[in-house]
Write an enzyme that holds these catalytic residues in place. Structure first.
Site, mmCIF file in Angstrom:
data_model
loop_
_atom_site.group_PDB
_atom_site.id
_atom_site.type_symbol
_atom_site.label_atom_id
_atom_site.label_comp_id
_atom_site.label_asym_id
_atom_site.label_seq_id
_atom_site.Cartn_x
_atom_site.Cartn_y
_atom_site.Cartn_z
ATOM 1 C CG MET A 1 -4.661 -21.342 -20.358
ATOM 2 S SD MET A 1 -6.136 -21.212 -20.202
ATOM 3 C CE MET A 1 -7.239 -20.380 -21.104
ATOM 4 C CB CYS B 1 -12.821 -26.426 -18.651
ATOM 5 S SG CYS B 1 -11.364 -25.145 -19.837
ATOM 6 C CB CYS C 1 -11.820 -28.050 -22.450
ATOM 7 S SG CYS C 1 -11.182 -25.769 -21.474
#
Length: 396
Positions: A33, A100, A201
């Site tokens: 990600m 997150c 995060c």
């Protein structure tokens, strides 16, 4: 074969999670990600996302699994970064890692995984999940602490719901960190000796003042030192007509005013500080270090006190409003007037503390057996029974 999408972060934990799932016979896909990134506020050497994505790719190639990068930077900025700015502006201290997990990894990322035909998503969190049968015969998923007491990350997942848990796998939750590194080294994974990432995060370590000053303007204000003997800390307990009235009293911080102490310095903005903070005050000459005990963002005043034992740092009870209450175990949710003995923590890695939950019409009180230091609005309180996380809420 069941299909699992693993959030490969480029660290050792998610690498070993992918390895274990492949060994267990799952069809594994690795996804990295890419989230919001700003070099001007990130201490880049601490978490260069390009290096992380390269490490994730190398691990995927070593394991022989498909790999791709997904760009979630726009929704991440909207759901996490903008949320942080709003919270700090209102004098609260947010926990972006909890958000997150709720908003990115187990919402957007989970939806992406399902679109890829996955049955589950997996992460490298040190926590466990199992399934139990409740009184009505329906199965429920339980979120359990990780086996490694020094690494248990169940707190960061305290906002997950049953649907999210049903799709989640935590392959390393039953292992110690040392065992995870050993497995990675034995299988020649490039991440075996990699340092654990610190900070936000999937963003990395951030210089918080610079980060906040992107949106929040500096505004000079007074630092007021309040002695521990000041009148607001000598509160006499009145007679209480009800348990709820007593808890409301205990949950209300003392009302501090500048006249209760003396001005000892200035600060660049009360919204840049949090309760319990010591660094950044730049006030010397006191026998013991100064700690922030209250912030007033409306009047832009920081109230401070000397030493970790200052009475202004401690409170026995906190409140969670109705809208901010969350039960992982919805079947155990309390009704108004009900109580439950639990263990709770108000920050990651804090030792669990004995407490009682008391449900009211407007929310819930968490009443600790012993006063807690630096109960901070905006942070999450999570409650447990033995090693199971039952629910959580935002501290009002």
């Amino acid at each position: 074969m069941k299909k699992v999408v693993v959030g490969l972060s480029g660290g050792v934990d998610s690498s070993v999670a992918a390895l274990l799932l492949k060994q267990q016979g799952y069809e594994v896909i690795g996804l990295f990600m890419k989230n919001w990134h700003d070099d001007s506020v990130t201490i880049s050497k601490e978490c260069p996302w390009l290096d992380d994505s390269n490490d994730a790719l190398i691990v995927a190639e070593k394991l022989g699994i498909p790999f791709q990068t997904v760009d979630l930077s726009a929704p991440y900025k909207e759901r996490i970064v903008d949320y942080m700015f709003r919270e700090y502006q209102q004098g609260r201290t947010p926990n972006p890692d909890v958000l997150c997990n709720r908003e990115i990894k187990f919402d957007l990322f989970l939806k992406l995984a399902l679109e890829l035909g996955a049955d589950y998503v997996a992460t490298g969190h040190y926590c466990r999940k199992d399934e139990a049968t409740v009184a009505d015969g329906n199965p429920v998923y339980r979120l359990l602490a990780g086996k490694d007491p020094g690494k248990d990350q169940s707190y960061f997942l305290c906002q997950l719901n049953q649907e999210q848990l049903s799709r989640a796998l935590f392959p390393i939750g039953g292992l110690l960190k040392s065992e995870v590194r050993e497995i990675a080294a034995r299988h020649g994974l490039v991440t075996a000796g990699k340092k654990d990432s610190q900070g936000l995060c999937f963003i990395g370590k951030v210089r918080l003042p610079e980060f906040l000053q992107q949106q929040l303007q500096p505004r000079e204000g007074q630092i007021v030192e309040i002695p521990g003997t000041a009148d607001p800390f000598q509160r006499v307990h009145p007679g209480f007509a009800s348990r709820e009235a007593e808890l409301a009293f205990e949950a209300t911080p003392p009302q501090l005013k500048p006249e209760h102490g003396k001005v000892v310095g200035t600060h660049p903005g009360a919204h840049f500080f949090t309760i319990g903070q010591r660094k950044g005050l730049d006030v010397g000459g006191t026998p013991e270090p100064l700690f922030v005990i209250q912030t007033d963002v409306d009047k832009n005043i920081l109230y401070t006190g000397q030493g970790k034992a200052h009475p202004g740092l401690f409170r026995r009870t906190l409140f969670v409003g109705e809208a901010d209450l969350h039960w992982v175990r919805e079947d155990l949710a309390l009704k108004p007037g009900q109580e439950m003995e639990i263990m709770a923590r108000i920050r990651y890695r804090q030792e669990l503390q004995p407490a009682v939950l008391y449900r009211t019409e407007g929310g819930m009180y968490v009443d600790f057996r012993e006063p807690q230091s630096a109960i901070t609005p905006g942070q999450f309180v999570a409650w447990y029974r033995e090693d199971e996380l039952l629910g959580s809420g935002v501290i009002a």
